[in-house]
Write an enzyme that holds these catalytic residues in place. Structure first.
Site, short mmCIF file in Angstrom:
data_model
loop_
_atom_site.label_atom_id
_atom_site.label_comp_id
_atom_site.label_asym_id
_atom_site.label_seq_id
_atom_site.Cartn_x
_atom_site.Cartn_y
_atom_site.Cartn_z
N LEU A 1 0.84 -0.66 0.04
CA LEU A 1 -0.52 -0.17 -0.31
C LEU A 1 0.49 0.85 -0.16
O LEU A 1 0.35 2.63 0.06
CB LEU A 1 -0.81 0.20 1.04
N LYS B 1 15.27 -6.94 2.38
CA LYS B 1 15.91 -6.57 3.18
C LYS B 1 17.30 -6.49 3.73
O LYS B 1 18.13 -5.91 3.89
CB LYS B 1 14.87 -6.19 4.67
N ASP C 1 11.31 0.50 9.90
CA ASP C 1 10.87 -0.83 10.70
C ASP C 1 10.73 -0.87 12.19
O ASP C 1 9.71 -0.64 12.74
CB ASP C 1 11.67 -2.17 10.21
N GLY D 1 9.20 -15.49 14.47
CA GLY D 1 9.78 -15.10 12.65
C GLY D 1 11.44 -14.59 13.34
O GLY D 1 11.03 -13.72 14.10
N ALA D 2 12.33 -14.89 12.02
CA ALA D 2 13.04 -14.01 12.46
C ALA D 2 13.84 -13.40 11.49
O ALA D 2 15.19 -13.43 10.96
CB ALA D 2 14.50 -14.87 13.08
N GLY E 1 13.49 -10.11 8.23
CA GLY E 1 14.02 -8.40 8.31
C GLY E 1 13.45 -7.74 8.86
O GLY E 1 13.88 -7.46 9.25
N ALA E 2 12.07 -7.97 8.65
CA ALA E 2 10.75 -7.26 9.52
C ALA E 2 11.70 -6.96 11.15
O ALA E 2 11.54 -6.72 11.34
CB ALA E 2 9.48 -6.83 9.48
N ASN F 1 11.10 -19.04 15.10
CA ASN F 1 11.15 -19.16 13.98
C ASN F 1 11.64 -20.68 13.10
O ASN F 1 11.99 -21.57 14.04
CB ASN F 1 12.93 -18.29 13.16
N GLU G 1 17.66 -21.55 13.59
CA GLU G 1 19.00 -20.80 13.73
C GLU G 1 19.28 -19.88 12.98
O GLU G 1 19.85 -18.73 14.28
CB GLU G 1 20.34 -21.92 12.25
N1 LIG Z 1 3.42 -3.39 8.62
C1 LIG Z 1 5.10 -3.47 8.02
O1 LIG Z 1 5.23 -2.08 8.37
C2 LIG Z 1 5.51 -4.57 7.90
C3 LIG Z 1 7.25 -4.30 7.43
C4 LIG Z 1 7.92 -4.71 6.76
C5 LIG Z 1 7.66 -6.10 6.89
N2 LIG Z 1 5.78 -6.69 6.98
C6 LIG Z 1 5.45 -7.64 6.90
O2 LIG Z 1 6.04 -8.97 7.18
C7 LIG Z 1 6.11 -10.00 6.91
C8 LIG Z 1 7.59 -10.24 7.29
O3 LIG Z 1 8.20 -9.54 6.09
P1 LIG Z 1 10.10 -9.82 6.01
O4 LIG Z 1 10.71 -8.64 5.31
O5 LIG Z 1 10.15 -10.13 7.06
O6 LIG Z 1 9.91 -10.63 5.10
P2 LIG Z 1 11.26 -12.36 4.92
O7 LIG Z 1 12.98 -11.61 5.86
O8 LIG Z 1 11.26 -12.98 4.02
O9 LIG Z 1 11.01 -12.94 6.33
C9 LIG Z 1 9.92 -14.17 6.25
C10 LIG Z 1 9.57 -14.42 8.04
O10 LIG Z 1 9.16 -15.68 7.82
C11 LIG Z 1 8.84 -17.20 7.95
N3 LIG Z 1 8.43 -17.91 7.42
C12 LIG Z 1 7.93 -17.54 6.10
N4 LIG Z 1 7.03 -18.65 5.64
C13 LIG Z 1 6.63 -18.97 6.79
C14 LIG Z 1 5.87 -19.89 7.00
N5 LIG Z 1 5.13 -20.64 5.69
N6 LIG Z 1 5.83 -20.51 8.08
C15 LIG Z 1 6.05 -19.89 9.23
N7 LIG Z 1 7.58 -19.03 8.73
C16 LIG Z 1 7.10 -18.52 7.66
C17 LIG Z 1 10.29 -16.45 7.78
O11 LIG Z 1 11.25 -18.05 8.33
P3 LIG Z 1 12.12 -18.66 7.81
O12 LIG Z 1 13.25 -17.75 8.71
O13 LIG Z 1 12.26 -20.04 8.87
O14 LIG Z 1 12.56 -18.41 6.04
C18 LIG Z 1 11.37 -15.25 8.61
O15 LIG Z 1 11.18 -15.84 9.69
C19 LIG Z 1 5.83 -9.85 6.27
O16 LIG Z 1 4.31 -9.97 5.62
C20 LIG Z 1 5.71 -8.42 5.44
O17 LIG Z 1 4.46 -7.61 5.04
C21 LIG Z 1 4.81 -5.68 7.04
#
Ligand SMILES: NC(=O)c1ccc[n+]([C@@H]2O[C@H](COP(=O)([O-])OP(=O)(O)OC[C@H]3O[C@@H](n4cnc5c(N)ncnc54)[C@H](OP(=O)(O)O)[C@@H]3O)[C@@H](O)[C@H]2O)c1
Length: 279
Positions: free
Chosen positions: A16, A66, A102, A126-127, A129-130, A149, A153
């Site tokens: 958005l 990220k 963030d 979760g661990a 980028g965010a 997570n 690891e």
């Molecule tokens: N509201 C906001 O302003 C804001 C800002 C940033 C991000 N977000 C949201 O936050 C989320 C994460 O973003 P990110 O940038 O941190 O992504 P990222 O770096 O790709 O990290 C993804 C995270 O989700 C986990 N994951 C992915 N698929 C999964 C599943 N099927 N079951 C369990 N865990 C799973 C990953 O675990 P593994 O390490 O095991 O792969 C990792 O911890 C997204 O939905 C994004 O839209 C929102």
């Protein structure tokens, strides 16, 4: 001269940010336009080169880039260096500067509900980028963290980063556990739920004093927020974090104060529009 900004990620159709930033430019009469681009896996370096060549002044970075983008930048702000993740890039005198809004955006979005962070317990699901930005910012506010997570690891690596910066953190199994009983703040940061997938476990047993935040921004309430409400917890979705990380990115790029209320309204009306479009 008109400035150009963007958000890059994959998937990107859910973002958005263009509505939020473009409404802000309109409100303050800033000559700028904000775009969104899907960048396919293995094409991040080409995309970054392309944005620079096209004269973009900066861009946001979302899932899953990220962390991978860090190696493509010239310098990092202390916030980005600490988190090891970048959500905002600014081009300044030809230099690519990586920043992370963030964590500070998340803190701003929950502070009215938390009533003081010092000494309280936060659990992060979760661990990625965010999570990194959020975890470091919460540790800096004096919260103790427990991080779980799917890939354990990565949770342990994040714990070590937090400890290196002087914070208190532990990691554990990606499953319900004793942590549910004394958590003050539960933050769902995984991308599970972004495309309406159900969350893999129940939070049955959670303390009803907990504030539960799912940082996903979606038309539908995520599973975890629905369950948290049923169990008597206060809840927040990711809209506040999106707004404040965006406002801080705006201020990093353009200086001055971002028009937060106009940006909030634009986000809400775009979410409403999407709900309507989907019927
Ligand atoms: N509201 C906001 O302003 C804001 C800002 C940033 C991000 N977000 C949201 O936050 C989320 C994460 O973003 P990110 O940038 O941190 O992504 P990222 O770096 O790709 O990290 C993804 C995270 O989700 C986990 N994951 C992915 N698929 C999964 C599943 N099927 N079951 C369990 N865990 C799973 C990953 O675990 P593994 O390490 O095991 O792969 C990792 O911890 C997204 O939905 C994004 O839209 C929102």
């Amino acid at each position: 001269m008109e400035k150009h900004f963007a958000v890059i990620g994959d998937p990107i159709q859910q973002s958005l940010s263009p509505w939020m930033h473009n409404a802000g430019y309109k409100a303050l009469g800033v000559k700028a336009e904000y775009h969104r681009f899907r960048v396919k896996p293995n094409q991040l370096a080409e995309a970054v080169g392309g944005l620079c060549a096209l004269g973009f002044s900066g861009w946001n970075v979302t899932i899953p880039y990220k962390e991978p983008i860090v190696s493509l930048l010239d310098t990092l702000t202390p916030e980005a260096r600490r988190a090891g993740a970048v959500n905002t890039v600014k081009i300044h005198e030809g230099q690519r500067i990586g920043h992370n809004t963030d964590g500070a955006g998340f803190v701003r979005s929950v502070e009215a509900e938390i009533n003081g962070f010092q000494g309280k317990k936060a659990v992060l699901l979760g661990a990625g980028g965010a999570a990194k930005g959020i975890a470091l910012a919460l540790a800096e506010q004096g919260m103790s963290l427990h991080i779980i997570n799917r890939t354990p690891e990565k949770a342990e690596q994040l714990v070590q980063v937090i400890q290196r910066w002087g914070g208190t953190a532990t990691s554990g199994e990606f499953a319900p556990g004793k942590w549910l009983e004394d958590v003050d703040l539960l933050v769902q940061t995984t991308s599970r739920g972004l495309l309406n997938e159900s969350f893999p476990f129940s939070i049955n047993g959670i303390s009803n004093r907990a504030l539960v935040v799912d940082i996903i921004v979606n038309q539908r309430e995520t599973d975890i927020l629905r369950e948290a409400k049923l169990r008597g917890c206060r809840t927040l979705n990711g809209l506040g974090m999106l707004l404040y990380q965006g406002a801080l990115a705006w201020e990093f790029w353009l200086g001055g104060q971002a028009p937060v209320e106009e940006m909030r309204q634009a986000l809400k009306s775009q979410l409403f529009q999407r709900m309507f479009d989907k019927g």
